[in-house]
Every structure is written in structure tokens, then in C-alpha cells.
Design a protein around this motif. Sequence first.
Motif, PDB file in Angstrom:
ATOM      1  N   VAL B 190       1.019  -0.837  -0.231  1.00  0.00           N
ATOM      2  CA  VAL B 190       0.177   0.442   0.049  1.00  0.00           C
ATOM      3  C   VAL B 190       0.867   1.582  -0.254  1.00  0.00           C
ATOM      4  N   ALA B 191       2.136   1.094   0.248  1.00  0.00           N
ATOM      5  CA  ALA B 191       2.847   2.124   0.326  1.00  0.00           C
ATOM      6  C   ALA B 191       3.093   3.196  -1.091  1.00  0.00           C
ATOM      7  N   PRO B 192       2.984   2.126  -1.754  1.00  0.00           N
ATOM      8  CA  PRO B 192       3.830   2.869  -3.231  1.00  0.00           C
ATOM      9  C   PRO B 192       2.421   3.570  -3.522  1.00  0.00           C
ATOM     10  N   THR B 193       0.910   3.294  -3.230  1.00  0.00           N
ATOM     11  CA  THR B 193      -0.019   4.117  -3.701  1.00  0.00           C
ATOM     12  C   THR B 193       0.152   5.419  -2.492  1.00  0.00           C
ATOM     13  N   LEU B 194       0.277   5.257  -1.453  1.00  0.00           N
ATOM     14  CA  LEU B 194       0.003   6.799  -1.388  1.00  0.00           C
ATOM     15  C   LEU B 194       1.293   7.581  -0.916  1.00  0.00           C
ATOM     16  N   GLN B 195       2.653   6.711  -1.806  1.00  0.00           N
ATOM     17  CA  GLN B 195       3.400   7.753  -2.117  1.00  0.00           C
ATOM     18  C   GLN B 195       3.196   8.425  -3.438  1.00  0.00           C
ATOM     19  N   ARG B 196       2.882   7.454  -4.431  1.00  0.00           N
ATOM     20  CA  ARG B 196       2.486   8.161  -5.817  1.00  0.00           C
ATOM     21  C   ARG B 196       1.476   9.253  -5.651  1.00  0.00           C
ATOM     22  N   TYR B 197      -0.243   8.729  -5.074  1.00  0.00           N
ATOM     23  CA  TYR B 197      -1.133   9.749  -4.391  1.00  0.00           C
ATOM     24  C   TYR B 197      -0.522  11.684  -3.859  1.00  0.00           C
ATOM     25  N   LEU B 198       0.996  11.232  -3.268  1.00  0.00           N
ATOM     26  CA  LEU B 198       1.382  12.348  -2.486  1.00  0.00           C
ATOM     27  C   LEU B 198       2.388  12.991  -3.068  1.00  0.00           C
ATOM     28  N   THR B 199       3.401  12.369  -3.655  1.00  0.00           N
ATOM     29  CA  THR B 199       4.673  12.593  -4.432  1.00  0.00           C
ATOM     30  C   THR B 199       4.774  12.587  -6.272  1.00  0.00           C
ATOM     31  N   GLY B 200       3.742  11.220  -6.437  1.00  0.00           N
ATOM     32  CA  GLY B 200       3.641  10.998  -8.189  1.00  0.00           C
ATOM     33  C   GLY B 200       3.040  11.584  -8.889  1.00  0.00           C
ATOM     34  N   GLU B 201       3.585  11.080 -10.591  1.00  0.00           N
ATOM     35  CA  GLU B 201       2.564  11.162 -11.411  1.00  0.00           C
ATOM     36  C   GLU B 201       1.225  11.375 -10.748  1.00  0.00           C
ATOM     37  N   LEU B 202      -0.023  12.516 -10.964  1.00  0.00           N
ATOM     38  CA  LEU B 202      -0.868  11.983 -11.588  1.00  0.00           C
ATOM     39  C   LEU B 202      -1.299  12.551 -12.829  1.00  0.00           C
ATOM     40  N   PRO B 203      -2.180  11.672 -13.130  1.00  0.00           N
ATOM     41  CA  PRO B 203      -2.475  11.863 -14.791  1.00  0.00           C
ATOM     42  C   PRO B 203      -3.209  13.570 -14.571  1.00  0.00           C
ATOM     43  N   GLU B 204      -3.528  14.355 -16.206  1.00  0.00           N
ATOM     44  CA  GLU B 204      -4.076  15.138 -15.986  1.00  0.00           C
ATOM     45  C   GLU B 204      -5.034  15.786 -15.491  1.00  0.00           C
ATOM     46  N   ALA B 205      -6.043  14.419 -16.303  1.00  0.00           N
ATOM     47  CA  ALA B 205      -7.594  14.562 -15.949  1.00  0.00           C
ATOM     48  C   ALA B 205      -7.524  14.553 -14.826  1.00  0.00           C
ATOM     49  N   ALA B 206      -6.584  13.797 -13.813  1.00  0.00           N
ATOM     50  CA  ALA B 206      -6.860  13.756 -12.515  1.00  0.00           C
ATOM     51  C   ALA B 206      -6.233  15.354 -11.880  1.00  0.00           C
ATOM     52  N   ALA B 207      -5.493  15.962 -12.693  1.00  0.00           N
ATOM     53  CA  ALA B 207      -5.281  16.863 -12.366  1.00  0.00           C
ATOM     54  C   ALA B 207      -6.196  18.771 -11.999  1.00  0.00           C
ATOM     55  N   VAL B 208      -6.487  18.459 -13.479  1.00  0.00           N
ATOM     56  CA  VAL B 208      -7.249  19.117 -14.169  1.00  0.00           C
ATOM     57  C   VAL B 208      -8.891  19.492 -13.179  1.00  0.00           C
ATOM     58  N   GLY B 209      -8.530  18.115 -12.679  1.00  0.00           N
ATOM     59  CA  GLY B 209     -10.658  18.145 -12.601  1.00  0.00           C
ATOM     60  C   GLY B 209     -10.597  18.698 -10.917  1.00  0.00           C
ATOM     61  N   ALA B 210      -9.423  18.755 -10.156  1.00  0.00           N
ATOM     62  CA  ALA B 210      -8.930  19.085  -8.866  1.00  0.00           C
ATOM     63  C   ALA B 210      -9.066  20.666  -9.069  1.00  0.00           C
TER      64      ALA B 210
END
Lengths: 210, 210
Positions: B190-210
Motif C-alpha cells: 500500500v505504501a507505493p500507492t500513498l507515495q504516488r498520491y502524494l508525490t508521484g505523477e497524477l494523470p492530467e485529467a485528475a489534476a485538471v479536475g482538482a
Amino acid sequence: MGESSSERTSRRGRRPAGQDARAAILAAARAEFTERGYVAASVRSVARRAGVDPGTVRHWYGDKARLLSAALGLGEISPTEIVRQAVEGPLDTVGERLLRAALTMWDDAGPEPLRIALPAVLSDPELRALMPQFLLAEILGPIARRLPPGEAALRANLLGTQMVGLMMARYVVGLEPIASLPADAVVAAVAPTLQRYLTGELPEAAAVGA
Amino acid sequence: MGESSSERTSRRGRRPAGQDARAAILAAARAEFTERGYVAASVRSVARRAGVDPGTVRHWYGDKARLLSAALGLGEISPTEIVRQAVEGPLDTVGERLLRAALTMWDDAGPEPLRIALPAVLSDPELRALMPQFLLAEILGPIARRLPPGEAALRANLLGTQMVGLMMARYVVGLEPIASLPADAVVAAVAPTLQRYLTGELPEAAAVGA
DNA sequence: AGCATAATTCCTCACATGAGGAAAAATCTG
DNA sequence: CAGATTTTTCCTCATGTGAGGAATTATGCT
């Protein structure tokens, strides 16, 4: 909580045709269960809100558990069937398909059923104890059967953790900004997690532990 | 549910020194809240189980809400403080640190507090409505403040979805195999998921929606 | 030892709940 | 139209709840 006598007739007997007591009871039940929680809401409080006598509620729905089932419209949608359909197709996009199916189901229903059902189930130790079996058999089972044996159960479990967490945050609690994020944005952020859990690399320590 | 008169004296007045009514009440409260849910448990049912008079419960703990707080030992551990400590340090391992801290906290406490508190809070619409503010201010806020502005809130939210889902599956519901997986294995998965959410790449569509 | 204080039970009250059954009133059917 | 059926309320019962306050009993302090 007082009943308005202008809305409620006090004579016994059948009401003139056209009045839908059952629908009024169900709407009142949903409101009461949502606002007070299932346990704290009573058949009488539902009846008061619906403007009918508690005996009427009892006549149509028997006890409170059956009233809850009716208020939630259980049987109208089958999560199992939704999962079964989403799980068919190529495995490399199954994460996104499952997520879209779940988001659609949840968005269509709105937060109310979850806000009513979840605390009701979790408050009852017997119901709570049934949840693992139910989840494994009906939701995660069809998913696990599409995966290679050995890690299938763990992978399905991990998918479940993310899905239930998303459900909680977005629908039950209303955590922002995720509660109002467009579905496509949610999918973009979360589907890669689901896909990794299902088909991606799991670190050795995770696999050994399973 | 009947009280045993061999365990309970019926005379008024102070008990001889050495008997700890308060501890007995708290233990009974935890058991009652766990087995019946907070709402369905009553001050009287707790008193019966503890072998004391309801007036004694009232004397020490006032109303049921305060009894709940005492039974949960609120104030003994501060999730906020735990998060604050875990969030310090290099950002590229913060996911794992947060997860370990949470798992330790949950494992130490056992499932009981969560099984009591969660349905109690979710059953009460006013408490439930407070949860987003609380979570954002006390748990996710310290995390978000370590992240670059713009996506900080969304990233913290995503982390929250995974954490609460894991908490639900592992501790509240008891979903296997994740409920009995060693903590190291959970972290590995699970830690890799948390790390990605915090510092990893978020796909463009996710970031645009925020 | 005597008094003050603390802890506990007993008593009381107002209110609420689920549940069963009978009476009353409207609709349905032949 | 008359009788059967359906729907709804009223009535009753047993049981339970939270809450306040007074009486009782042990401890603590001077």
C-alpha cells in the motif's frame, strides 16, 4: 415532531383513492434514517413524518428492518451483477471499468443509501460479521476469479480497500475536493492504483505475506 | 442481561476501598457499545453489565456521550500528533512513514475503538457533517502543508481514501486476507500507492479536475 | 472520635418504543 | 347494490429509557 392535524385525518378506515401512503412512508423512512440513523429512528418517528399511524407502517412493512430494506430499494440494483459485467473484458483495463461502474452506481443512487445503510450495518455486530463473507462472495469473488491463483485474494482485497475508502470519502463523508471531483478525474487518479493492485507488480514482501 | 446478586450489593452508600467501579463501568461500556452499537446501548445496559446502578454511571460520566468518550480513551492518543511526526522527514518516504504510524496506532488500539466510534459518528448527521472539517484540519492538513500548492488538497484527499479504506477493511470489517496480513506486507503493498498520491505523477485529467 | 465528603443505591417521573388486535371507512367485485 | 376485501386508526399492553434527587454507607481529614 408534532403532527399537523391539517395534514393528517384522524378517522379510521380506508383513505380515498389516489393517496399513496406507502410512498409517503418510504420517503419519510429515508429522511428519518438519514437524519437520525437507523437505530435512533423509530417506526413511530417515521409514521409521524409520513403523517400516518404507526399501525399503517407496520401493516405495510412489518418491522423496521423490512422498512429499511424497502426504503433503500434493495433488490433494484445488484452490485454483484454490476461487478460481473465490469470484470468481463481485457484485464489491462479492468481497474478502470470497475471504478467507472462503481462511480456510476454510487452517483446514480446519491449519498443517501450509503449514509443510511453503512452505519446501520456497522452498528450491528452480527451484520458486521457477515460483511467479509458477503464482500468476498459477491463483490470481490468475481474479480478474484479473473486473476491468477496465489495472489488473487490479496489483490482483490487491496482493490476493495481503495474502493471502500473512495466510497467513504466521496459519498459518506463528503470530503472535498474529492466529493465534487468529476468522475473522469477520479478515474484518472484512482484507476492506476486499482490496476496495479490487480495486475501490477506487488512488492515481494506483500506477496510473501499473503 | 440479568444482574447477578452475588456480584452486586444492594445497599446504598460507598463501597469498601479497593473496588474500582469506574473501571468496571468503562469495560462494560466498551463491551456494550461494541456488541450493540452506541445508540442501541443504554446507560442502563452498561450499568447492568458493570454490576452497578445507573445513577453511578451518571455520577461518574454524566451522559452517554461522555461515557463514550471515556470508554474510547479519547485524549490518550492524538492522531494529529502522530501524523505531524510522521510527516516530518524526507518526502520520498513519507507515504510509508504515515502508513506505519497509522498501522501501529490501529494495531495497538485493536479494532474495538473503531468499531464503536465509526458507526456512532456516521449515524449522527451532525457529527458526520463535522468529519470533513476535522479530517482536513487535523489529519490531512499537516500532510497537505508539506506538498506543493495547487494539488496539495487533492493529493491529501487521495491518501485519505486509501487509508480509510484500509482501516475499514483491516480493522472494522475484518476482510481476509488483509485483516491478518503482517504490517510489513501491508506497507509493501500500500505504501507505493500513498507515495504516488502524494508525490508521484497524477494523470492530467485528475489534476485538471482538482 | 466526630464531622465532612465522596460514592452508591433507591425512588420517582415523564416519555418513548414495538407489537397485537379490533373497529371503522373506502374500494372492489360479482 | 350488497357483501367481501382492503386500508387505516384507535386502543391497549409490556417494556424500556434518561434524568433528578434524597437516603444511606464508607472514606478521609482534623
